[in-house]
Design a protein around this motif. Sequence first.
Motif, PDB file in Angstrom:
ATOM      1  N   TRP A  38       0.840  -1.206   0.000  1.00  0.00           N
ATOM      2  CA  TRP A  38       0.000   0.000   0.000  1.00  0.00           C
ATOM      3  C   TRP A  38       0.875   1.256   0.000  1.00  0.00           C
ATOM      4  O   TRP A  38       0.566   2.230  -0.681  1.00  0.00           O
ATOM      5  CB  TRP A  38      -0.946  -0.029   1.197  1.00  0.00           C
ATOM      6  CG  TRP A  38      -1.660   1.260   1.466  1.00  0.00           C
ATOM      7  CD1 TRP A  38      -1.558   2.045   2.582  1.00  0.00           C
ATOM      8  CD2 TRP A  38      -2.599   1.942   0.606  1.00  0.00           C
ATOM      9  NE1 TRP A  38      -2.351   3.156   2.473  1.00  0.00           N
ATOM     10  CE2 TRP A  38      -3.007   3.122   1.271  1.00  0.00           C
ATOM     11  CE3 TRP A  38      -3.117   1.671  -0.654  1.00  0.00           C
ATOM     12  CZ2 TRP A  38      -3.914   4.023   0.721  1.00  0.00           C
ATOM     13  CZ3 TRP A  38      -4.027   2.572  -1.222  1.00  0.00           C
ATOM     14  CH2 TRP A  38      -4.406   3.727  -0.527  1.00  0.00           C
ATOM     15  N   GLU A  39       1.977   1.241   0.760  1.00  0.00           N
ATOM     16  CA  GLU A  39       2.895   2.392   0.782  1.00  0.00           C
ATOM     17  C   GLU A  39       3.457   2.632  -0.618  1.00  0.00           C
ATOM     18  O   GLU A  39       3.575   3.772  -1.066  1.00  0.00           O
ATOM     19  CB  GLU A  39       4.044   2.148   1.768  1.00  0.00           C
ATOM     20  CG  GLU A  39       3.658   2.254   3.228  1.00  0.00           C
ATOM     21  CD  GLU A  39       3.041   3.608   3.594  1.00  0.00           C
ATOM     22  OE1 GLU A  39       3.584   4.647   3.173  1.00  0.00           O
ATOM     23  OE2 GLU A  39       2.003   3.607   4.286  1.00  0.00           O
ATOM     24  N   PHE A  40       3.787   1.544  -1.321  1.00  0.00           N
ATOM     25  CA  PHE A  40       4.318   1.671  -2.680  1.00  0.00           C
ATOM     26  C   PHE A  40       3.248   2.202  -3.630  1.00  0.00           C
ATOM     27  O   PHE A  40       3.524   3.051  -4.487  1.00  0.00           O
ATOM     28  CB  PHE A  40       4.841   0.317  -3.156  1.00  0.00           C
ATOM     29  CG  PHE A  40       5.424   0.326  -4.543  1.00  0.00           C
ATOM     30  CD1 PHE A  40       6.364   1.275  -4.915  1.00  0.00           C
ATOM     31  CD2 PHE A  40       5.029  -0.615  -5.488  1.00  0.00           C
ATOM     32  CE1 PHE A  40       6.909   1.288  -6.200  1.00  0.00           C
ATOM     33  CE2 PHE A  40       5.560  -0.617  -6.767  1.00  0.00           C
ATOM     34  CZ  PHE A  40       6.499   0.344  -7.124  1.00  0.00           C
ATOM     35  N   ILE A  41       2.022   1.726  -3.464  1.00  0.00           N
ATOM     36  CA  ILE A  41       0.916   2.204  -4.306  1.00  0.00           C
ATOM     37  C   ILE A  41       0.690   3.707  -4.104  1.00  0.00           C
ATOM     38  O   ILE A  41       0.492   4.453  -5.069  1.00  0.00           O
ATOM     39  CB  ILE A  41      -0.374   1.398  -4.005  1.00  0.00           C
ATOM     40  CG1 ILE A  41      -0.316   0.038  -4.711  1.00  0.00           C
ATOM     41  CG2 ILE A  41      -1.633   2.159  -4.424  1.00  0.00           C
ATOM     42  CD1 ILE A  41      -1.473  -0.891  -4.417  1.00  0.00           C
ATOM     43  N   LYS A  42       0.725   4.138  -2.860  1.00  0.00           N
ATOM     44  CA  LYS A  42       0.556   5.584  -2.578  1.00  0.00           C
ATOM     45  C   LYS A  42       1.680   6.387  -3.227  1.00  0.00           C
ATOM     46  O   LYS A  42       1.447   7.477  -3.753  1.00  0.00           O
ATOM     47  CB  LYS A  42       0.543   5.840  -1.069  1.00  0.00           C
ATOM     48  CG  LYS A  42      -0.750   5.459  -0.379  1.00  0.00           C
ATOM     49  CD  LYS A  42      -0.824   6.018   1.035  1.00  0.00           C
ATOM     50  CE  LYS A  42       0.237   5.426   1.941  1.00  0.00           C
ATOM     51  NZ  LYS A  42       0.145   5.921   3.320  1.00  0.00           N
ATOM     52  N   TYR A  43       2.878   5.848  -3.172  1.00  0.00           N
ATOM     53  CA  TYR A  43       4.033   6.514  -3.772  1.00  0.00           C
ATOM     54  C   TYR A  43       3.824   6.682  -5.282  1.00  0.00           C
ATOM     55  O   TYR A  43       4.053   7.758  -5.843  1.00  0.00           O
ATOM     56  CB  TYR A  43       5.293   5.694  -3.494  1.00  0.00           C
ATOM     57  CG  TYR A  43       6.559   6.250  -4.096  1.00  0.00           C
ATOM     58  CD1 TYR A  43       7.281   7.247  -3.451  1.00  0.00           C
ATOM     59  CD2 TYR A  43       7.043   5.752  -5.309  1.00  0.00           C
ATOM     60  CE1 TYR A  43       8.448   7.755  -4.001  1.00  0.00           C
ATOM     61  CE2 TYR A  43       8.206   6.248  -5.868  1.00  0.00           C
ATOM     62  CZ  TYR A  43       8.913   7.245  -5.211  1.00  0.00           C
ATOM     63  OH  TYR A  43      10.073   7.747  -5.768  1.00  0.00           O
ATOM     64  N   LEU A  44       3.368   5.617  -5.937  1.00  0.00           N
ATOM     65  CA  LEU A  44       3.137   5.664  -7.385  1.00  0.00           C
ATOM     66  C   LEU A  44       2.057   6.669  -7.757  1.00  0.00           C
ATOM     67  O   LEU A  44       2.054   7.222  -8.859  1.00  0.00           O
ATOM     68  CB  LEU A  44       2.728   4.273  -7.901  1.00  0.00           C
ATOM     69  CG  LEU A  44       3.766   3.159  -7.847  1.00  0.00           C
ATOM     70  CD1 LEU A  44       3.148   1.853  -8.333  1.00  0.00           C
ATOM     71  CD2 LEU A  44       5.000   3.507  -8.675  1.00  0.00           C
ATOM     72  N   THR A  45       1.121   6.892  -6.827  1.00  0.00           N
ATOM     73  CA  THR A  45      -0.033   7.763  -7.088  1.00  0.00           C
ATOM     74  C   THR A  45       0.283   9.244  -6.881  1.00  0.00           C
ATOM     75  O   THR A  45      -0.437  10.101  -7.388  1.00  0.00           O
ATOM     76  CB  THR A  45      -1.200   7.337  -6.163  1.00  0.00           C
ATOM     77  OG1 THR A  45      -1.422   5.932  -6.326  1.00  0.00           O
ATOM     78  CG2 THR A  45      -2.488   8.056  -6.499  1.00  0.00           C
ATOM     79  N   ALA A  46       1.355   9.556  -6.178  1.00  0.00           N
ATOM     80  CA  ALA A  46       1.701  10.946  -5.867  1.00  0.00           C
ATOM     81  C   ALA A  46       1.988  11.739  -7.144  1.00  0.00           C
ATOM     82  O   ALA A  46       2.461  11.184  -8.141  1.00  0.00           O
ATOM     83  CB  ALA A  46       2.900  10.984  -4.932  1.00  0.00           C
ATOM     84  N   PRO A  47       1.704  13.056  -7.135  1.00  0.00           N
ATOM     85  CA  PRO A  47       1.860  13.892  -8.343  1.00  0.00           C
ATOM     86  C   PRO A  47       3.232  13.793  -9.009  1.00  0.00           C
ATOM     87  O   PRO A  47       3.325  13.727 -10.236  1.00  0.00           O
ATOM     88  CB  PRO A  47       1.600  15.301  -7.819  1.00  0.00           C
ATOM     89  CG  PRO A  47       0.724  15.116  -6.637  1.00  0.00           C
ATOM     90  CD  PRO A  47       1.158  13.832  -6.008  1.00  0.00           C
ATOM     91  N   GLU A  48       4.301  13.773  -8.211  1.00  0.00           N
ATOM     92  CA  GLU A  48       5.653  13.746  -8.780  1.00  0.00           C
ATOM     93  C   GLU A  48       5.888  12.466  -9.580  1.00  0.00           C
ATOM     94  O   GLU A  48       6.428  12.499 -10.694  1.00  0.00           O
ATOM     95  CB  GLU A  48       6.709  13.850  -7.671  1.00  0.00           C
ATOM     96  CG  GLU A  48       6.692  15.144  -6.886  1.00  0.00           C
ATOM     97  CD  GLU A  48       5.612  15.192  -5.809  1.00  0.00           C
ATOM     98  OE1 GLU A  48       5.412  16.264  -5.210  1.00  0.00           O
ATOM     99  OE2 GLU A  48       4.942  14.146  -5.558  1.00  0.00           O
ATOM    100  N   GLN A  49       5.479  11.345  -9.002  1.00  0.00           N
ATOM    101  CA  GLN A  49       5.673  10.059  -9.693  1.00  0.00           C
ATOM    102  C   GLN A  49       4.747   9.929 -10.900  1.00  0.00           C
ATOM    103  O   GLN A  49       5.120   9.375 -11.930  1.00  0.00           O
ATOM    104  CB  GLN A  49       5.436   8.884  -8.735  1.00  0.00           C
ATOM    105  CG  GLN A  49       6.597   8.604  -7.800  1.00  0.00           C
ATOM    106  CD  GLN A  49       6.822   9.713  -6.791  1.00  0.00           C
ATOM    107  OE1 GLN A  49       7.804  10.453  -6.889  1.00  0.00           O
ATOM    108  NE2 GLN A  49       5.926   9.836  -5.817  1.00  0.00           N
ATOM    109  N   GLN A  50       3.532  10.450 -10.772  1.00  0.00           N
ATOM    110  CA  GLN A  50       2.592  10.411 -11.897  1.00  0.00           C
ATOM    111  C   GLN A  50       3.081  11.278 -13.050  1.00  0.00           C
ATOM    112  O   GLN A  50       2.882  10.944 -14.222  1.00  0.00           O
ATOM    113  CB  GLN A  50       1.204  10.863 -11.434  1.00  0.00           C
ATOM    114  CG  GLN A  50       0.407   9.777 -10.744  1.00  0.00           C
ATOM    115  CD  GLN A  50       0.147   8.586 -11.648  1.00  0.00           C
ATOM    116  OE1 GLN A  50      -0.428   8.720 -12.724  1.00  0.00           O
ATOM    117  NE2 GLN A  50       0.585   7.404 -11.231  1.00  0.00           N
ATOM    118  N   ALA A  51       3.741  12.381 -12.728  1.00  0.00           N
ATOM    119  CA  ALA A  51       4.319  13.250 -13.761  1.00  0.00           C
ATOM    120  C   ALA A  51       5.412  12.501 -14.521  1.00  0.00           C
ATOM    121  O   ALA A  51       5.450  12.511 -15.757  1.00  0.00           O
ATOM    122  CB  ALA A  51       4.882  14.511 -13.122  1.00  0.00           C
ATOM    123  N   LEU A  52       6.288  11.835 -13.769  1.00  0.00           N
ATOM    124  CA  LEU A  52       7.372  11.056 -14.384  1.00  0.00           C
ATOM    125  C   LEU A  52       6.804   9.949 -15.263  1.00  0.00           C
ATOM    126  O   LEU A  52       7.256   9.738 -16.399  1.00  0.00           O
ATOM    127  CB  LEU A  52       8.247  10.448 -13.281  1.00  0.00           C
ATOM    128  CG  LEU A  52       9.400   9.572 -13.758  1.00  0.00           C
ATOM    129  CD1 LEU A  52      10.666  10.412 -13.890  1.00  0.00           C
ATOM    130  CD2 LEU A  52       9.659   8.413 -12.819  1.00  0.00           C
TER     131      LEU A  52
END
Length: 454
Positions: A342-356
């Motif tokens: 779940w922590e990894f999923i939240k990380y992937l969902t964050a704006p910075e990662q979604q931008a990348l």
Amino acid sequence: MKTRSRLNRTNLTAALLAAPMLLLAACGKEGASTEKAADAASSKDLVKVVYWHSMGGEMAKTVDKLVSDFNSSHKDIQVEAVYQGSYDESLNKMKASMDSKSGPSMIQVYEIGSRFMIDSKAITPVQKFIDMEKYDVSQLEENIAGYYMVDGKLNSMPFNTSNPILYYNKDMFKAAGLDPEKPPATFEDVAKAAKALTKDGQAGASFAIYGWFMEQLFANQGAELLNNGNGRTSLATESQLNSEAGVKALTWWKELVDSKVALNLGRKTDDTKKAFAAGQIGMMLDSTASLRGIVNSAEGKFKVGTGFLPKPSDAKEGGVIVGGASNYILNNKSEAEQKAAWEFIKYLTAPEQQALWHINTGYFPITKKAYEQPSVKENLAKFPQFQTAIDQLHATKLNKATQGAVMGVFPEARQITENAIEEALNGKKSPKEALDAAQKEITAKIQQYNKTVK
């Protein structure tokens, strides 16, 4: 006496010199033991998350980058990304691992696998973690989250998301006397434009025989592909492929091919893309995820225009369905492992990662704030065609039709749909006959699947 005295002093000096050395040695042993104990504790506290995905090629590099960045910033969690081949291959491997614990902690599954994943009872819905920590889902794009919301809960977290748009050759439009800044919006407009574009060995259009396109043409007419609210009010029991929306879409498609203003290039979208890049066709349908590649392939040859997915002029209010895949957490792992996933999923969902992710793959950001990232703004300036995709997503009103259908036999249903399209385009059956037969076959498979679930 002097000699004895000298010996005693010598022994004393040696003893005094040896004491610190012994102390240092003892400290060294204690330090080494402490370090080993710390390493053991650290290793014991480290939670490993195995992530199965289906992103090959350049996309796999982006997945690896996201995983590496996450691991660097989370010393207590180690994610291992493992490419498992196509979506079908990965899902089959997961099915084979369900009776053991040899499978992943989390897995990327294509959108048409949603009903199976829920019915498998192999997942912990991400809604559990959302509720536990009051995670703010309003930051997610409603039309993207809406697809994965089944039975009132978010079962997985969207990851790679796309929808289909119309691509057209602006130079061909101009040469044919058409407005290159005004893409055709209706079935009727596409037919007129295709006729004007067909000349000098060039065809007006070509649409790959892809079941996803038919599903989208249903939604764009505000029509549901399955009964029982597209399988969302309750389990679907019947296909509605042969309804008015289906017949209308396939009749239009067949008329384009029969009048020789559109080519039938078969099922591979790559073949259509090649023909478009070569200037052999003026229009095509394809995923927004292909946008960068399509624009790059035309560079120096012609300008690429983009438009909304076309629909009949008398269509009800509709829109597009998201395609792509989402990430599921498997429930046969420890609570600590599920929380780490779940922590990894939240990380992937964050704006910075979604931008990348968006910039490197062409998939939509699933998080609204990603559009505020400078990198996303720069990318949009470079590829203004992508604004069409964003506008189309936001213009879609979320309802049962645009949420998309859910059924446990979706992969098979899509293949059956493609067979029907092929039969109609090749003149073996009329559009109505082809869709009638496909509807019966899909309905039988749905009902058989429902019995196994019960």
